[in-house]
Design an enzyme around this catalytic site. Structure first.
Site, mmCIF file in Angstrom:
data_model
loop_
_atom_site.group_PDB
_atom_site.id
_atom_site.type_symbol
_atom_site.label_atom_id
_atom_site.label_comp_id
_atom_site.label_asym_id
_atom_site.label_seq_id
_atom_site.Cartn_x
_atom_site.Cartn_y
_atom_site.Cartn_z
ATOM 1 C CB THR A 12 1.159 3.632 -1.094
ATOM 2 O OG1 THR A 12 1.209 4.725 -0.181
ATOM 3 C CG2 THR A 12 0.440 4.069 -2.341
ATOM 4 C CB SER A 54 5.744 2.631 6.584
ATOM 5 O OG SER A 54 6.024 3.748 5.792
ATOM 6 C CB THR A 87 7.675 4.260 -0.183
ATOM 7 O OG1 THR A 87 6.779 5.364 -0.053
ATOM 8 C CG2 THR A 87 7.188 3.311 -1.253
ATOM 9 C CG ASP A 88 6.039 7.616 3.948
ATOM 10 O OD1 ASP A 88 6.391 8.005 2.821
ATOM 11 O OD2 ASP A 88 4.919 7.861 4.433
#
Ligand code: ASP
Length: 322
Positions: A12, A54, A87-88
């Site tokens: 993101t 990700s 971030t995932d």
């Protein structure tokens, strides 16, 4: 003056809304970040490793990222690496670096929860903080850390806790290692780590989660499909229903390494119960325990351990080592 390499992978932090795609997609590149960062930072170099959400990472991409970070840190002119990342699965990439890249130079991962098209995009603030952490003399020897929302978190303890909040990364029951306070990096506690030397990841490791009354079908399926390792996200301090024990014993007898993690977000796997399917019973059956690692990190660690050795008798020692 330090030289920090920003290695970009997407996420993101690199996304903007694209009308044709119907939503945000990775668009920004390292040069866009460099142009927007404030003056007064250490000397920066950027390199694009990939530009992906990700969720699109494969194990090969993950392993390649680990290789590139390691190569960069081997260069005498590089003092630290900042990886921009979705971030995932950021905690998994961070933990893999922590577990397998030797040396004391800082490895810092950062990202954003809001796209560059949204009000309150925090990507550049996070990246600025991450660069400061990577260049700080205090952060050497901490292994891989995640820097988001001005907090510095150890790879081993940090997890993504909220689907939307910019304050999503937490080291539950442990707390951050420190903070970025304006232009200062403050470290409040330190961690030590031990690397496992490993040339490849064993991909055949399954992660199975327990819930009340669930049958052992997924565990049996994973073993039938050829898993070399299975991580079970068990209940509480490491407990499974009694009807799971035959499948666990059969898996271990067939040479599959079974690791018990917990579905609780905090605490290590341990209990003092005497009943069937509890910690002692699982240990006697030959299961290993994830200590405080969550299921996704225990899976990665088992991939590393099984990638590091073919010798079954070496697995418990390697597992216990870091
Ligand atoms: N979808 C994003 C990713 O690549 C989420 C994020 O970066 O916050 O993981």
């Amino acid at each position: 003056m330090s030289t920090i390499v920003i290695l970009t992978t997407g996420g993101t932090i690199a996304m903007k809304r694209d009308e044709a795609a119907g939503g945000a997609v990775p668009t920004l590149h390292g040069s866009d970040f460099l142009a927007a960062l404030p003056p007064g930072l250490p000397e920066l170099r950027v390199e694009e490793y990939c530009n992906l959400p990700s969720a699109h990472f494969t194990l090969d991409i993950l392993w390649g990222l680990r290789g590139r970070v390691s190569e960069l840190l081997d260069k005498p002119e590089v003092d630290g690496v900042v990886v921009t990342h979705g971030t995932d699965v950021m905690e998994e990439s961070a933990y893999l670096l922590d577990l397998t890249v030797p040396g004391d130079k800082p490895m810092v991962l950062t990202g954003a929860m809001r796209t560059a098209s949204q009000i309150g995009y925090e990507g550049l603030a996070n990246l600025t903080a991450a660069v400061r952490v990577a260049a700080s003399p205090q952060t050497g020897g901490l292994g891989a850390v995640i820097v988001m929302n001005d907090e510095i978190h150890a790879a081993r303890f940090v997890t993504k806790t909220h689907t939307q909040s910019v304050d999503t990364f937490k080291s539950l029951f442990f707390g951050p290692l420190g903070r970025v306070d304006g232009d200062r990096v403050i470290i409040g506690q330190r961690v030590t780590r031990q690397c496992i030397p490993c040339d490849s990841l064993e991909p055949n490791v399954a992660l199975v989660k327990l819930a009340v009354g669930v049958d052992d079908g997924f565990l049996r399926y994973a073993v039938k499909k050829g898993a070399r390792g299975v991580v079970i996200e068990a209940l509480g301090g490491g407990r499974v229903p009694p009807w799971w024990m035959p499948a666990i014993r059969e898996a271990i007898e067939a040479g599959v390494t079974v690791v018990i993690a917990s579905r609780c977000p905090g605490g290590r796997v341990w209990d003092s119960y005497g009943y069937e399917g509890a910690y002692r019973d699982l240990g006697e059956a030959g299961a290993l325990f994830a200590d405080g690692l969550n299921g996704q990190k225990a899976r990665l660690k088992l991939m590393v351990v099984l990638g590091a050795t073919e010798d079954r008798s070496a697995i418990p020692r390697l597992w216990a080592q870091s």
